[in-house]
Design an enzyme around this catalytic site. Sequence first.
Site, PDB file in Angstrom:
ATOM      1  N   ARG A 157       0.860  -1.177   0.000  1.00 17.71           N
ATOM      2  CA  ARG A 157       0.000   0.000   0.000  1.00 17.71           C
ATOM      3  C   ARG A 157       0.901   1.233   0.000  1.00 17.71           C
ATOM      4  O   ARG A 157       2.025   1.183   0.475  1.00 17.71           O
ATOM      5  CB  ARG A 157      -0.901   0.004   1.230  1.00 17.71           C
ATOM      6  CG  ARG A 157      -1.795  -1.241   1.356  1.00 17.71           C
ATOM      7  CD  ARG A 157      -2.560  -1.225   2.669  1.00 17.71           C
ATOM      8  NE  ARG A 157      -3.427  -2.386   2.818  1.00 17.71           N
ATOM      9  CZ  ARG A 157      -3.095  -3.512   3.427  1.00 17.71           C
ATOM     10  NH1 ARG A 157      -1.872  -3.632   3.976  1.00 17.71           N
ATOM     11  NH2 ARG A 157      -3.932  -4.518   3.514  1.00 17.71           N
ATOM     12  N   HIS A 250      -2.359   2.473  -6.023  1.00 13.51           N
ATOM     13  CA  HIS A 250      -3.074   1.206  -5.818  1.00 13.51           C
ATOM     14  C   HIS A 250      -3.155   0.392  -7.104  1.00 13.51           C
ATOM     15  O   HIS A 250      -3.312  -0.828  -7.058  1.00 13.51           O
ATOM     16  CB  HIS A 250      -4.470   1.472  -5.262  1.00 13.51           C
ATOM     17  CG  HIS A 250      -4.879   0.506  -4.199  1.00 13.51           C
ATOM     18  ND1 HIS A 250      -4.226   0.404  -2.986  1.00 13.51           N
ATOM     19  CD2 HIS A 250      -5.866  -0.430  -4.170  1.00 13.51           C
ATOM     20  CE1 HIS A 250      -4.803  -0.531  -2.258  1.00 13.51           C
ATOM     21  NE2 HIS A 250      -5.790  -1.056  -2.951  1.00 13.51           N
ATOM     22  N   HIS A 276      -3.637  -9.290   3.318  1.00 15.18           N
ATOM     23  CA  HIS A 276      -5.076  -9.393   3.496  1.00 15.18           C
ATOM     24  C   HIS A 276      -5.397 -10.306   4.677  1.00 15.18           C
ATOM     25  O   HIS A 276      -4.818 -11.381   4.805  1.00 15.18           O
ATOM     26  CB  HIS A 276      -5.739  -9.963   2.245  1.00 15.18           C
ATOM     27  CG  HIS A 276      -5.819  -8.994   1.109  1.00 15.18           C
ATOM     28  ND1 HIS A 276      -6.038  -9.388  -0.199  1.00 15.18           N
ATOM     29  CD2 HIS A 276      -5.724  -7.637   1.074  1.00 15.18           C
ATOM     30  CE1 HIS A 276      -6.060  -8.333  -0.972  1.00 15.18           C
ATOM     31  NE2 HIS A 276      -5.875  -7.256  -0.224  1.00 15.18           N
ATOM     32  N   TYR A 285      -9.196 -11.048  -7.257  1.00 17.84           N
ATOM     33  CA  TYR A 285      -8.202 -11.018  -8.336  1.00 17.84           C
ATOM     34  C   TYR A 285      -8.298 -12.255  -9.228  1.00 17.84           C
ATOM     35  O   TYR A 285      -7.924 -12.207 -10.397  1.00 17.84           O
ATOM     36  CB  TYR A 285      -6.793 -10.906  -7.747  1.00 17.84           C
ATOM     37  CG  TYR A 285      -6.527  -9.580  -7.086  1.00 17.84           C
ATOM     38  CD1 TYR A 285      -6.241  -8.448  -7.832  1.00 17.84           C
ATOM     39  CD2 TYR A 285      -6.578  -9.454  -5.707  1.00 17.84           C
ATOM     40  CE1 TYR A 285      -6.006  -7.221  -7.218  1.00 17.84           C
ATOM     41  CE2 TYR A 285      -6.350  -8.234  -5.086  1.00 17.84           C
ATOM     42  CZ  TYR A 285      -6.063  -7.128  -5.846  1.00 17.84           C
ATOM     43  OH  TYR A 285      -5.839  -5.920  -5.248  1.00 17.84           O
TER      44      TYR A 285
END
Length: 306
Positions: A157, A250, A276, A285
Amino acid sequence: MTGQRIGQVVATYLDHLAVEKGRSGNTLAAYRRDLDRYIEWLIAKDLPGIDDITPDDVEAYRADLTRGYGEHQPLSAASVARAVSSLRGMHKFAVAERHAAANPLADAPPTNLPTRLPKAISVEEVGQLLDAARFGDGPIPLRDTALLEFLYGTGSRITEAVTCAIDDLDLGAGAVTLHGKGGKTRTVPLGNYAVAAIEAYLVRGRPAMNPNGPGVFRNSRGGPLSRQGAWAIIQNIAERAGLTVHISPHTLRHSYATHLLDGGADVRVVQELLGHTSVVTTQVYTLVTVDRLREVYATSHPRARR
């Protein structure tokens, strides 16, 4: 810190969506409309603090959206679902960032909105970005190249990237420790290209910026590079590269995950790399890669089309 006023939390959340999540201007405007209306309703109910809001209050707000109130006309089911989804994201963020003690939507049934697939760019477009970042002389191109290689090479991030300290790097082992949400840390690999770019920046670029802190990435005055600064860097490089798609920090995280799965990585490994909490978050994804598999099948298999 808990118990902030709802307006303060919403402003922080919108900044998070713009800078860290890279939401487009239109998307941000929609969130702002939804959340401004929520703030207005809460203040009219004498509920200015985020910790004043209960699950019953949220349900009452949902009901008012459905039937209309004051000067506001009733909203369609889809518009109500979108509005509640905006609240859900904001309250979840508020708890995660310790702006609130509890999430009044934690036990509320989910809104049935269509899944939005993450927008990744191709490997070739990543290459175009990096070529554009390397253009020029001096410490800035070295920093920009290192930043892009870091983001794409770790899937971090943007906050994790700009808060990364030199002591978090282990370039000899090709690894970096990232400090994620909720105080969680994880160690992820750095590829050879990222290691080389970061080494070049640390040796020839960063010292010339007269750095005054431990953070790896510095601005042109030697201070810490902010999230907004990193976002602007990537926007400028994308424009220089001639890429017309919307690209944010991102986007590189999305591309990292998508390209790993395209290359055969296990979804649970990608989950760990991205930090995550749940594999369900990562599985979105896989929908992107399935779409790509369909495209390859449709164009390659002799019996795919008539």
